[in-house]
Design a protein around this motif. Sequence first.
Motif, short mmCIF file in Angstrom:
data_model
loop_
_atom_site.label_atom_id
_atom_site.label_comp_id
_atom_site.label_asym_id
_atom_site.label_seq_id
_atom_site.Cartn_x
_atom_site.Cartn_y
_atom_site.Cartn_z
N UNK A 189 -24.02 -33.85 -8.32
CA UNK A 189 -23.45 -32.66 -7.70
C UNK A 189 -24.38 -32.27 -6.55
N UNK A 190 -23.97 -32.60 -5.35
CA UNK A 190 -24.83 -32.38 -4.19
C UNK A 190 -24.58 -31.04 -3.51
N UNK A 191 -23.41 -30.46 -3.74
CA UNK A 191 -23.17 -29.10 -3.25
C UNK A 191 -21.98 -28.50 -4.01
N UNK A 192 -21.95 -27.16 -4.07
CA UNK A 192 -20.91 -26.43 -4.78
C UNK A 192 -20.37 -25.36 -3.85
N UNK A 193 -19.04 -25.37 -3.65
CA UNK A 193 -18.41 -24.47 -2.70
C UNK A 193 -17.31 -23.65 -3.36
N UNK A 194 -17.15 -22.42 -2.89
CA UNK A 194 -16.15 -21.50 -3.42
C UNK A 194 -15.14 -21.12 -2.34
N UNK A 195 -13.88 -21.09 -2.74
CA UNK A 195 -12.80 -20.48 -1.96
C UNK A 195 -11.68 -20.23 -2.94
N UNK A 211 -9.91 -15.36 0.49
CA UNK A 211 -11.15 -14.64 0.20
C UNK A 211 -11.36 -14.57 -1.31
N UNK A 212 -12.61 -14.63 -1.73
CA UNK A 212 -12.92 -14.60 -3.15
C UNK A 212 -12.32 -13.36 -3.80
N UNK A 213 -11.61 -13.57 -4.90
CA UNK A 213 -11.00 -12.46 -5.62
C UNK A 213 -9.57 -12.17 -5.23
N UNK A 217 -8.10 -18.26 -8.75
CA UNK A 217 -9.22 -19.02 -9.31
C UNK A 217 -10.24 -18.10 -9.95
N UNK A 218 -10.68 -18.47 -11.14
CA UNK A 218 -11.75 -17.76 -11.84
C UNK A 218 -13.09 -18.35 -11.38
N UNK A 219 -13.74 -17.69 -10.44
CA UNK A 219 -14.96 -18.23 -9.84
C UNK A 219 -16.09 -18.37 -10.87
N UNK A 220 -16.22 -17.39 -11.74
CA UNK A 220 -17.30 -17.46 -12.73
C UNK A 220 -17.10 -18.63 -13.69
N UNK A 236 -22.12 -22.26 -1.72
CA UNK A 236 -21.55 -21.92 -0.43
C UNK A 236 -20.17 -21.30 -0.61
N UNK A 237 -19.81 -20.42 0.31
CA UNK A 237 -18.44 -19.93 0.41
C UNK A 237 -17.88 -20.46 1.72
N UNK A 238 -16.79 -21.21 1.62
CA UNK A 238 -16.21 -21.85 2.81
C UNK A 238 -14.74 -21.48 2.90
#
Length: 265
Positions: A189-195, A211-213, A217-220, A236-238
Amino acid sequence: MTVKQLSMPELVDACGELGIPGVGLWRAPVQSYGLERTAKLVREAGLTVTTLCRGGFLTAIDPGERTKALDDNRLAVDEAATLGTDTLVLVSGGLPAGSKDLHGARERIADALAELGPYAEERGVRLAVEPLHPMYAADRCVVSTLTQALDLAERFPAHQVGVTVDTYHIWWDDRAPEQIARAGADGRIHTFQLADWTTPLPEGVLNGRGQLGDGSIDMREWKAYVEAAGYTGPIEVELFNDGLWARDGREVLAETAARFTRHAA
């Protein structure tokens, strides 16, 4: 890219004001501002470059196009090293014009990784294959699942090739949690991104990241998966989103940081 409306100096200043310690950079804005200027700017600000995006597009059949793609990826590796990041994210590429051969396209990605992996290792850079949602398989990325990404990555040493885990692209896949564990067990796992995933998707679908929320998707939950797999790196957030890009960039960045705290921290 979440706040691409900000200039590079504005982005660095805003990150400093908000206490954001790292930034994932994209090649076009870096090249526009200047590679050496960007490296100096972020270094003097004490800002970590978490990843550089993107390399890839490695599925061409034509020998000339293939050579051009490999040369561009070597350049991307060099840019990542200059910026001080150890991770280059790869969007692997879609089907060449007129082709319907997904398997062949994936094999050409593997052939390219065999050339690029050692080159990147010599420069202290890891390649992170990012699976994209299947709706992008035809034109952007024939690697659609973490399973497919790991099947490619595991042909090579983990310090050369791993994967990107991006919630936007994998949240729908009920095999993804076990594949995150598989990736973590091998240090891939070289990077983890959220959207977030919001509907309806816009025309063209590329700029539909929520946008998150704001979405499904359940980000947690996903953060817990990568942490259980041993990932301790940056998150990261992308967000590719025309509505966010039309707003004041500093406002969007502050909102994104607050949403991260509310929905993922």
